[in-house]
Write an enzyme that holds these catalytic residues in place. Structure first.
Site, PDB file in Angstrom:
ATOM      1  N   HIS A  91       4.721   7.210  -2.138  1.00  0.00           N
ATOM      2  CA  HIS A  91       6.107   5.491  -2.075  1.00  0.00           C
ATOM      3  C   HIS A  91       5.742   4.398  -1.158  1.00  0.00           C
ATOM      4  O   HIS A  91       4.410   4.653  -0.655  1.00  0.00           O
ATOM      5  CB  HIS A  91       7.564   6.405  -1.920  1.00  0.00           C
ATOM      6  N   HIS A 131       1.132  -1.414   0.129  1.00  0.00           N
ATOM      7  CA  HIS A 131      -0.378  -0.217  -0.107  1.00  0.00           C
ATOM      8  C   HIS A 131       1.277   1.656  -0.223  1.00  0.00           C
ATOM      9  O   HIS A 131       1.963   1.050   0.037  1.00  0.00           O
ATOM     10  CB  HIS A 131      -0.918  -0.346   1.060  1.00  0.00           C
TER      11      HIS A 131
END
Length: 185
Positions: free
Chosen positions: A133, A47
């Site tokens: 990120h 995630h």
């Protein structure tokens, strides 16, 4: 002092299609096997995080959900997963991550909106600038000089892309085997 049953450890994030990353994670683990050690993220937990809320009072959750209706939803926007990087930097790596590129800058806009709204709940602002990120490994030991070389080799590697994503409020329960994530919304 808060009772443990009065709080949930929360973050706001979006899952990545695990099919996109299963093979890449396998390949990266094999490639970096002798270059570092650490805790690799499981494919089902891949995630990206907009905001870590930490231990949050359960009674506040409905109000938080209500205030974030514009953020906790699906978005149509192309995300490109390209290149590896390290936090805080390549000379002192503690986290190995995959960059997320988005031409529309939607991820940063969502982050800013979340930050602004969560001030009401006395949730502190982030001290570091937002960097979209995907954390893939929390590094413990990286004493091999070839580690840096290998990260640089992946600087422009394309891990894939997604055309949409959904933002969730997620509970993170820490266990001996790693975190267990549960969707709150």
């Amino acid at each position: 002092m808060k009772n443990e049953s009065d709080v949930k450890r929360l973050f706001i994030g979006a899952y990545i299609d695990k099919n996109l990353f299963v093979q890449h994670l396998f390949d990266l683990r094999r490639k970096f096997y002798n270059l570092c050690s650490g805790k690799w993220v499981e494919a089902e937990n891949i995630h990206f995080t907009f905001k870590f809320l930490g231990d949050t009072e359960i009674v506040l959750i409905p109000e938080i959900l209500n205030s974030l209706t514009e953020e906790l939803k699906s978005f149509e926007s192309k995300l490109i997963f390209e290149g590896l990087g390290c936090f805080p930097n390549l000379q002192n790596p503690r986290v190995l991550y995959v960059n997320i590129k988005n031409e529309e800058n939607i991820l940063e806009n969502i982050f800013k909106s979340i930050e602004k709204k969560l001030i009401t709940f006395k949730i502190p602002k982030e001290t570091n600038p937002f960097k979209s990120h995907i954390t893939i490994c929390r590094l413990k030991i990286f004493n091999n000089p070839k580690f840096k070389e290998e990260v640089v080799k992946y600087k422009s590697f394309n891990f894939g892309e997604m055309n949409s994503f959904k933002v969730h409020l997620i509970e993170s329960k820490l266990t001996q085997k790693g975190p267990i994530y549960t969707l709150v919304k």
